[in-house]
Design an enzyme around this catalytic site. Structure first.
Site, short mmCIF file in Angstrom:
data_model
loop_
_atom_site.label_atom_id
_atom_site.label_comp_id
_atom_site.label_asym_id
_atom_site.label_seq_id
_atom_site.Cartn_x
_atom_site.Cartn_y
_atom_site.Cartn_z
CG ASN A 30 -0.27 -0.22 2.50
OD1 ASN A 30 0.54 0.59 2.92
ND2 ASN A 30 -0.56 -1.35 3.14
CB VAL A 39 1.62 -10.56 -1.52
CG1 VAL A 39 3.03 -10.98 -1.88
CG2 VAL A 39 0.69 -11.05 -2.58
CG ASP A 40 2.27 -5.58 2.47
OD1 ASP A 40 3.47 -5.70 2.71
OD2 ASP A 40 1.66 -4.49 2.54
CB SER A 123 -4.41 -4.27 -8.10
OG SER A 123 -3.70 -3.12 -7.73
N GLY A 125 -6.32 -8.89 -5.23
CA GLY A 125 -6.81 -9.46 -3.97
C GLY A 125 -7.64 -8.41 -3.24
N1 AR6 Z 1 2.41 -15.54 -2.84
C1 AR6 Z 1 1.87 -15.17 -4.03
N2 AR6 Z 1 0.65 -14.60 -4.15
C2 AR6 Z 1 -0.07 -14.41 -3.02
C3 AR6 Z 1 0.42 -14.76 -1.73
C4 AR6 Z 1 1.73 -15.34 -1.67
N3 AR6 Z 1 2.29 -15.71 -0.51
N4 AR6 Z 1 -0.53 -14.42 -0.82
C5 AR6 Z 1 -1.58 -13.89 -1.50
N5 AR6 Z 1 -1.32 -13.89 -2.82
P1 AR6 Z 1 -3.27 -8.98 -2.22
P2 AR6 Z 1 -3.63 -6.33 -3.54
C6 AR6 Z 1 -2.15 -13.42 -3.97
O1 AR6 Z 1 -4.53 -8.80 -1.44
O2 AR6 Z 1 -4.94 -6.74 -4.13
C7 AR6 Z 1 -2.50 -5.74 1.54
O3 AR6 Z 1 -3.17 -5.59 2.77
C8 AR6 Z 1 -3.62 -13.20 -3.73
O4 AR6 Z 1 -4.30 -14.45 -3.77
O5 AR6 Z 1 -2.06 -9.48 -1.50
O6 AR6 Z 1 -2.64 -5.62 -4.40
C9 AR6 Z 1 -1.54 -4.61 1.25
O7 AR6 Z 1 -0.97 -4.09 2.41
C10 AR6 Z 1 -3.98 -12.32 -4.92
O8 AR6 Z 1 -4.11 -13.12 -6.10
O9 AR6 Z 1 -2.80 -7.57 -2.91
C11 AR6 Z 1 -2.41 -3.59 0.55
O10 AR6 Z 1 -3.07 -2.76 1.48
C12 AR6 Z 1 -2.72 -11.46 -5.10
O11 AR6 Z 1 -1.70 -12.13 -4.35
C13 AR6 Z 1 -3.42 -4.44 -0.19
O12 AR6 Z 1 -3.48 -5.68 0.50
C14 AR6 Z 1 -2.83 -10.03 -4.63
O13 AR6 Z 1 -3.61 -9.96 -3.43
C15 AR6 Z 1 -2.97 -4.72 -1.61
O14 AR6 Z 1 -3.98 -5.43 -2.28
#
Ligand code: AR6
Length: 176
Positions: A30, A39-40, A123, A125
């Site tokens: 973020n 992922v974060d 973006s 998730g």
């Molecule tokens: N390895 C690979 N992909 C993953 C993993 C992992 N370990 N864990 C989840 N994913 P998101 P965003 C996938 O929500 O939409 C956070 O709170 C997940 O299934 O991680 O960019 C940050 O701090 C999905 O397909 O990221 C920001 O505030 C993809 O990663 C916000 O979420 C992205 O999901 C960012 O949201």
């Protein structure tokens, strides 16, 4: 799945990005670099507190760009914190911002002279970006960058769930 782009490799795998042995992994961060879920959360848990200490020193990273830190205990050497947009319906510049987050990450890796990096699906998730549209932007932006010539020899998308993997695979097949 792997494709060759002017002697460089673009690969898709299903898995956990924190386990990748590449020069840099990309975080879906973020703009405050404050950490979070998805992922974060996984990257900060696996990498340990030094990554967050560095994020606090940097202070933030505008949406559509990326900032680099070390990788703490992870196998990668760097974490590139990419800030994709939150989906707000599609008429708030989301496509340009998402492409910008991918491009800034690629540029940061090339500037460091890295040979390999791994992206999650930015973006799609917590930020709610429609998966098909996001996958098209992700694949197009990385493909265009690799065509331009760079230190990068391999870029891998590490996709966590089967649906995301299938949509990226279909998008890459359509472009290949
Ligand atoms: N390895 C690979 N992909 C993953 C993993 C992992 N370990 N864990 C989840 N994913 P998101 P965003 C996938 O929500 O939409 C956070 O709170 C997940 O299934 O991680 O960019 C940050 O701090 C999905 O397909 O990221 C920001 O505030 C993809 O990663 C916000 O979420 C992205 O999901 C960012 O949201």
């Amino acid at each position: 799945m792997k494709v060759d782009i002017k002697g460089r490799t673009l690969a898709l795998v299903r898995g956990d990005i924190t386990l990748q042995a590449v020069d840099a992994i990309v975080n879906a961060a973020n703009a405050g670099l404050r950490g979070g879920g998805g992922v974060d959360g996984a990257i900060h848990r696996a990498g340990g507190p030094e990554i967050m200490e560095e994020c606090r020193r940097i202070g933030g990273c505008p949406t559509g760009t990326a900032c680099v830190t070390g990788a703490g205990k992870l196998r990668a050497r760097h974490v590139i914190h990419a800030v994709g947009p939150r989906w707000k319906g599609g008429d708030r510049g989301e496509a340009g911002l998402l492409a910008g987050a991918y491009r800034s990450s690629l540029e940061a890796a090339a500037k460091l002279g890295l040979a390999s990096m791994a992206f999650p699906s930015l973006s799609t998730g917590a930020y709610g970006y429609p998966l098909e549209q996001a996958a098209a932007i992700a694949i197009a932006t990385v493909t265009d960058f690799l065509k331009g010539g760079t230190s990068l020899q391999q870029v891998t998308f590490v996709l966590f769930d089967q649906e995301t993997f299938a949509v990226f695979e279909q998008e890459l097949n359509e472009r290949a």
